[in-house]
Design a protein around this motif. Structure first.
Motif, PDB file in Angstrom:
ATOM      1  N   VAL A 124     -11.030 -14.247   5.599  1.00 28.20           N
ATOM      2  CA  VAL A 124     -11.641 -13.073   5.756  1.00 28.20           C
ATOM      3  C   VAL A 124     -11.068 -12.236   4.726  1.00 28.20           C
ATOM      4  O   VAL A 124     -11.592 -11.040   4.537  1.00 28.20           O
ATOM      5  CB  VAL A 124     -11.616 -12.846   7.132  1.00 28.20           C
ATOM      6  CG1 VAL A 124     -10.152 -12.366   7.379  1.00 28.20           C
ATOM      7  CG2 VAL A 124     -12.438 -11.453   7.511  1.00 28.20           C
ATOM      8  N   ARG A 125      -9.708 -12.237   4.289  1.00 31.06           N
ATOM      9  CA  ARG A 125      -9.241 -11.459   3.481  1.00 31.06           C
ATOM     10  C   ARG A 125      -9.853 -11.251   1.974  1.00 31.06           C
ATOM     11  O   ARG A 125      -9.561 -10.302   1.332  1.00 31.06           O
ATOM     12  CB  ARG A 125      -7.588 -11.920   3.178  1.00 31.06           C
ATOM     13  CG  ARG A 125      -6.821 -11.935   4.292  1.00 31.06           C
ATOM     14  CD  ARG A 125      -5.458 -12.689   4.251  1.00 31.06           C
ATOM     15  NE  ARG A 125      -4.616 -12.645   5.599  1.00 31.06           N
ATOM     16  CZ  ARG A 125      -3.682 -13.290   5.872  1.00 31.06           C
ATOM     17  NH1 ARG A 125      -3.324 -14.223   4.972  1.00 31.06           N
ATOM     18  NH2 ARG A 125      -3.147 -13.172   6.912  1.00 31.06           N
ATOM     19  N   ASP A 126     -10.620 -12.378   1.838  1.00 29.48           N
ATOM     20  CA  ASP A 126     -11.475 -12.186   0.464  1.00 29.48           C
ATOM     21  C   ASP A 126     -12.763 -11.502   0.769  1.00 29.48           C
ATOM     22  O   ASP A 126     -13.257 -11.294  -0.550  1.00 29.48           O
ATOM     23  CB  ASP A 126     -11.590 -13.591  -0.097  1.00 29.48           C
ATOM     24  CG  ASP A 126     -10.277 -14.245  -0.411  1.00 29.48           C
ATOM     25  OD1 ASP A 126      -9.454 -13.714  -0.706  1.00 29.48           O
ATOM     26  OD2 ASP A 126     -10.335 -15.620  -0.277  1.00 29.48           O
ATOM     27  N   ASN A 127     -13.069 -11.122   1.827  1.00 34.80           N
ATOM     28  CA  ASN A 127     -14.557 -10.439   2.007  1.00 34.80           C
ATOM     29  C   ASN A 127     -14.354  -8.878   1.584  1.00 34.80           C
ATOM     30  O   ASN A 127     -13.535  -8.358   1.602  1.00 34.80           O
ATOM     31  CB  ASN A 127     -14.667 -10.499   3.588  1.00 34.80           C
ATOM     32  CG  ASN A 127     -15.248 -11.762   4.137  1.00 34.80           C
ATOM     33  OD1 ASN A 127     -15.298 -12.644   3.249  1.00 34.80           O
ATOM     34  ND2 ASN A 127     -15.665 -11.660   5.388  1.00 34.80           N
ATOM     35  N   THR A 128     -15.393  -8.783   0.935  1.00 32.53           N
ATOM     36  CA  THR A 128     -15.784  -7.211   0.654  1.00 32.53           C
ATOM     37  C   THR A 128     -16.179  -6.645   1.724  1.00 32.53           C
ATOM     38  O   THR A 128     -16.930  -6.866   2.589  1.00 32.53           O
ATOM     39  CB  THR A 128     -17.154  -7.395  -0.361  1.00 32.53           C
ATOM     40  OG1 THR A 128     -16.790  -8.223  -1.578  1.00 32.53           O
ATOM     41  CG2 THR A 128     -17.319  -5.912  -0.943  1.00 32.53           C
ATOM     42  N   GLY A 173       0.830  -3.867   4.947  1.00 34.26           N
ATOM     43  CA  GLY A 173      -0.224  -2.960   4.506  1.00 34.26           C
ATOM     44  C   GLY A 173      -1.307  -3.720   3.839  1.00 34.26           C
ATOM     45  O   GLY A 173      -2.154  -3.056   3.262  1.00 34.26           O
ATOM     46  N   LEU A 174      -1.353  -4.843   3.774  1.00 37.98           N
ATOM     47  CA  LEU A 174      -2.326  -5.827   3.162  1.00 37.98           C
ATOM     48  C   LEU A 174      -3.542  -5.855   4.138  1.00 37.98           C
ATOM     49  O   LEU A 174      -3.435  -5.981   5.266  1.00 37.98           O
ATOM     50  CB  LEU A 174      -1.726  -7.159   2.594  1.00 37.98           C
ATOM     51  CG  LEU A 174      -0.480  -7.246   1.717  1.00 37.98           C
ATOM     52  CD1 LEU A 174      -0.172  -8.464   1.436  1.00 37.98           C
ATOM     53  CD2 LEU A 174      -0.965  -6.505   0.500  1.00 37.98           C
ATOM     54  N   PRO A 175      -4.818  -6.014   3.568  1.00 38.70           N
ATOM     55  CA  PRO A 175      -6.076  -6.098   4.192  1.00 38.70           C
ATOM     56  C   PRO A 175      -5.860  -7.469   5.125  1.00 38.70           C
ATOM     57  O   PRO A 175      -5.418  -8.417   4.703  1.00 38.70           O
ATOM     58  CB  PRO A 175      -7.035  -6.376   3.246  1.00 38.70           C
ATOM     59  CG  PRO A 175      -6.579  -5.688   2.161  1.00 38.70           C
ATOM     60  CD  PRO A 175      -5.203  -6.053   1.995  1.00 38.70           C
ATOM     61  N   TRP A 214      -7.902  -6.589  11.427  1.00 38.99           N
ATOM     62  CA  TRP A 214      -8.553  -5.731  10.519  1.00 38.99           C
ATOM     63  C   TRP A 214      -8.117  -4.398  10.271  1.00 38.99           C
ATOM     64  O   TRP A 214      -8.287  -3.859   9.126  1.00 38.99           O
ATOM     65  CB  TRP A 214     -10.161  -5.481  11.444  1.00 38.99           C
ATOM     66  CG  TRP A 214     -10.979  -4.569  10.701  1.00 38.99           C
ATOM     67  CD1 TRP A 214     -11.994  -4.907   9.996  1.00 38.99           C
ATOM     68  CD2 TRP A 214     -11.080  -3.014  10.965  1.00 38.99           C
ATOM     69  NE1 TRP A 214     -12.545  -3.880   9.333  1.00 38.99           N
ATOM     70  CE2 TRP A 214     -12.231  -2.805   9.953  1.00 38.99           C
ATOM     71  CE3 TRP A 214     -10.418  -2.230  11.570  1.00 38.99           C
ATOM     72  CZ2 TRP A 214     -12.559  -1.531   9.832  1.00 38.99           C
ATOM     73  CZ3 TRP A 214     -10.519  -0.718  11.415  1.00 38.99           C
ATOM     74  CH2 TRP A 214     -11.566  -0.403  10.488  1.00 38.99           C
ATOM     75  N   GLY A 215      -7.174  -3.961  10.995  1.00 37.80           N
ATOM     76  CA  GLY A 215      -6.676  -2.601  10.998  1.00 37.80           C
ATOM     77  C   GLY A 215      -5.470  -2.563  10.183  1.00 37.80           C
ATOM     78  O   GLY A 215      -4.954  -1.486   9.808  1.00 37.80           O
ATOM     79  N   SER A 216      -4.904  -3.582   9.624  1.00 38.14           N
ATOM     80  CA  SER A 216      -3.952  -3.788   8.782  1.00 38.14           C
ATOM     81  C   SER A 216      -3.431  -3.108   7.667  1.00 38.14           C
ATOM     82  O   SER A 216      -2.413  -2.801   7.186  1.00 38.14           O
ATOM     83  CB  SER A 216      -3.387  -5.373   8.606  1.00 38.14           C
ATOM     84  OG  SER A 216      -3.063  -6.168   9.845  1.00 38.14           O
ATOM     85  N   GLY A 217      -4.564  -3.128   6.961  1.00 39.51           N
ATOM     86  CA  GLY A 217      -4.642  -2.394   5.686  1.00 39.51           C
ATOM     87  C   GLY A 217      -5.315  -0.913   5.791  1.00 39.51           C
ATOM     88  O   GLY A 217      -5.629  -0.245   4.738  1.00 39.51           O
ATOM     89  N   ARG A 218      -5.516  -0.518   7.169  1.00 37.45           N
ATOM     90  CA  ARG A 218      -5.912   0.761   7.380  1.00 37.45           C
ATOM     91  C   ARG A 218      -5.004   1.707   8.217  1.00 37.45           C
ATOM     92  O   ARG A 218      -3.871   1.077   8.585  1.00 37.45           O
ATOM     93  CB  ARG A 218      -7.448   0.770   8.008  1.00 37.45           C
ATOM     94  CG  ARG A 218      -8.417  -0.053   7.017  1.00 37.45           C
ATOM     95  CD  ARG A 218      -9.567  -0.297   7.675  1.00 37.45           C
ATOM     96  NE  ARG A 218     -10.781  -0.918   6.899  1.00 37.45           N
ATOM     97  CZ  ARG A 218     -10.966  -2.328   6.661  1.00 37.45           C
ATOM     98  NH1 ARG A 218     -10.125  -3.173   7.140  1.00 37.45           N
ATOM     99  NH2 ARG A 218     -12.076  -2.436   5.946  1.00 37.45           N
ATOM    100  N   PHE A 219      -5.393   2.781   8.513  1.00 34.42           N
ATOM    101  CA  PHE A 219      -4.521   3.646   9.278  1.00 34.42           C
ATOM    102  C   PHE A 219      -4.367   3.111  10.667  1.00 34.42           C
ATOM    103  O   PHE A 219      -3.546   3.550  11.366  1.00 34.42           O
ATOM    104  CB  PHE A 219      -5.301   5.058   9.269  1.00 34.42           C
ATOM    105  CG  PHE A 219      -5.097   5.925   7.737  1.00 34.42           C
ATOM    106  CD1 PHE A 219      -4.007   5.559   7.009  1.00 34.42           C
ATOM    107  CD2 PHE A 219      -6.214   6.696   7.658  1.00 34.42           C
ATOM    108  CE1 PHE A 219      -4.005   6.338   5.800  1.00 34.42           C
ATOM    109  CE2 PHE A 219      -6.136   7.409   6.243  1.00 34.42           C
ATOM    110  CZ  PHE A 219      -4.875   7.129   5.276  1.00 34.42           C
ATOM    111  N   SER A 220      -5.376   2.263  11.007  1.00 32.64           N
ATOM    112  CA  SER A 220      -5.488   1.901  12.584  1.00 32.64           C
ATOM    113  C   SER A 220      -4.726   0.807  12.889  1.00 32.64           C
ATOM    114  O   SER A 220      -4.064   0.795  14.069  1.00 32.64           O
ATOM    115  CB  SER A 220      -6.755   1.670  12.859  1.00 32.64           C
ATOM    116  OG  SER A 220      -7.305   0.467  12.072  1.00 32.64           O
ATOM    117  N   GLY A 221      -3.967   0.096  11.771  1.00 34.79           N
ATOM    118  CA  GLY A 221      -3.218  -1.104  12.407  1.00 34.79           C
ATOM    119  C   GLY A 221      -1.818  -1.261  11.743  1.00 34.79           C
ATOM    120  O   GLY A 221      -1.178  -2.190  12.136  1.00 34.79           O
ATOM    121  N   ILE A 222      -1.364  -0.130  10.837  1.00 35.45           N
ATOM    122  CA  ILE A 222      -0.262  -0.204  10.096  1.00 35.45           C
ATOM    123  C   ILE A 222       0.788  -0.090  11.075  1.00 35.45           C
ATOM    124  O   ILE A 222       2.021  -0.714  11.092  1.00 35.45           O
ATOM    125  CB  ILE A 222      -0.108   0.690   8.983  1.00 35.45           C
ATOM    126  CG1 ILE A 222      -1.237   0.119   7.993  1.00 35.45           C
ATOM    127  CG2 ILE A 222       1.439   0.872   8.445  1.00 35.45           C
ATOM    128  CD1 ILE A 222      -1.301   1.191   6.905  1.00 35.45           C
TER     129      ILE A 222
END
Length: 436
Positions: free
Chosen positions: A244-248, A389-391, A396-404
């Motif tokens: 899933v990390r490769d998904n656009t 901070g990687l996707p 899902w939120g790890s690369g966004r403001f919600s999961g960091i």
């Protein structure tokens, strides 16, 4: 005769590489745990948000999902979408609140594990090459480092302006004439929309990006997915696992209060759609003749997400407005495999095909064959080395403001529990030799 200095190089419990939202989140959590650390930032804190976003950029996720450590969104529009200046102001507030031991203008050049444990760190500051040691290193510099521009770009006429998406600012900054946008991920679709709304003639070479609805059955789709637990799903439980990390990312927008991005509607209004760009022969641009297939696949994902919401509503007995399937408002009459850029009047091309990672400075055996770090929830096989901070680092939120915040708290807890090594006290000359 001069002799090399024997002064000990500085030692830190933790070196954080990167002063964006991930790096400062890590700093906030380490400070709360009482762990000494330093943050090295090559440019200035949060510089990407100031320098690599177009003027009309806004979030595609609702404001309520913005929740950095101790710094949730506190405005009066939780279901809205912050614009570029609002995002920068919110992040500036976070920086002030964290008050991290931040050193800007420090470019980490090499990190190498030491035989005795910990790491040697070489960095440049103000024209000087300096060194320190660390028990732990947290790589929080993200995974989007090198703008991708294909080699075929070299064969385009010199008078055609070429930009990467990180350089695009607004429609008025481009020369008169048509604009070709290559790529239909989040940036490509939104930049194509920005140009289209500005009245520019737009050609879009669409890729395999999926799309989703902005609102469905009375709510933002993000709200439905949150209730369904999607954003709590760890990567190991996703059907695609680490794939899933490769998904656009799905294309959608928060512009003007939020709406779908429907490329078919844009086409009905005059935007020209093509398949993926494949080559350049003089002034002839070649495209994969698959735009109908690309649009059908994107719509299939759109309808599939909505169908999962329908199932959730039915299962939970929720009273919600009726739903339905998206029906195409336009379809290509024919597939065009090539055009002449002169005849099409193309004056500018915006490449929106992403970024490649560049961790060449990290001398550690933690990468796969594509140069991507291997880890579990940010923890690598090399003791003391972490990523943040990687996707899909964890969710899902790890690369966004919600999961960091959750990821940073997890790593800070692990670091705080690890035994503290004695300060290395390595003579500077020896450290320089070790890193040479």
């Amino acid at each position: 005769m001069s002799h090399p200095t024997t002064a000990a190089v500085p030692h830190h419990r933790v070196v954080i590489v990167g002063g964006g939202q991930a790096g400062l989140s890590m700093s906030a959590c380490l400070s709360a745990a009482g762990v000494e650390h330093v943050v090295f930032e090559k440019h200035t804190a949060m510089h990407v948000w100031r320098t690599q976003r177009w003027d009309n950029f806004c979030l595609v996720t609702p404001n309520w999902q913005c929740a950095l450590p101790g710094h949730p969104y506190a405005g009066n529009d939780p279901h809205g979408f912050m614009k570029k200046d609002e995002i920068v102001a919110w992040l500036d507030g976070f920086r002030r609140k964290v008050d991290a031991p931040l050193r800007e203008g420090v470019a980490v050049q090499r990190v190498r594990p030491r035989a005795s444990g910990g790491f040697d760190v070489q960095y440049a500051q103000g024209g000087d090459t300096l060194h320190c040691t660390a028990d732990h290193v947290v790589v929080a510099s993200g995974g989007y480092h090198v703008p991708i521009v294909p080699r075929m770009a070299e064969r385009l006429p010199a008078d055609v302006l070429q930009l990467h998406s990180e350089q695009y600012r607004n429609a008025a900054a481009l020369p008169e004439g048509a604009v070709l946008v290559v790529g239909s991920g989040q940036s490509g679709a939104q930049i194509a929309e920005d140009l289209h709304l500005a009245g520019r003639r737009v050609l879009l070479a669409a890729g395999d990006a999926p799309r989703c609805a902005r609102f469905y059955r009375g709510r933002d789709v993000v709200d439905w997915l949150a209730d369904m637990g999607y954003y709590e799903m760890p990567v190991e439980k996703h059907p695609l696992r680490e794939g899933v990390r490769d998904n656009t990312n799905h294309y959608v927008t928060g512009r003007d209060g939020g709406r779908d991005i429907d490329l078919r509607r844009f086409a009905a209004e005059g935007m020209q759609l093509f398949g993926a760009m494949e080559g350049v022969d003089g002034t002839t641009l070649r495209f994969k003749p698959n735009v109908a297939e690309v649009l059908d696949r994107a719509d299939a994902v759109y309808n599939s997400i909505n169908a999962s919401i329908d199932q959730y509503i039915a299962r939970e007995g929720i009273d919600a407005p009726p739903g339905g399937r998206y029906e195409p408002v336009w379809a290509p009459a024919e597939e065009r495999g090539q055009i002449d850029l002169r005849e099409a009047g193309i004056a500018a091309i915006v490449w929106c095909i992403g970024f490649a990672p560049d961790f060449g400075w990290l001398d550690a055996p933690v990468f796969n064959g594509r140069g991507q770090p291997q880890h579990h929830r940010g923890v690598t096989a090399l003791p003391g080395l972490f990523f943040l901070g990687l996707p899909w680092l964890h969710t899902w939120g790890s690369g966004r403001f919600s999961g960091i915040a959750r990821d940073a708290q997890h790593l800070a807890g692990l670091i705080a529990q690890r035994p503290q090594q004695a300060a290395a006290g390595v003579p500077a000359a020896r450290a320089a030799i070790a890193l040479a």
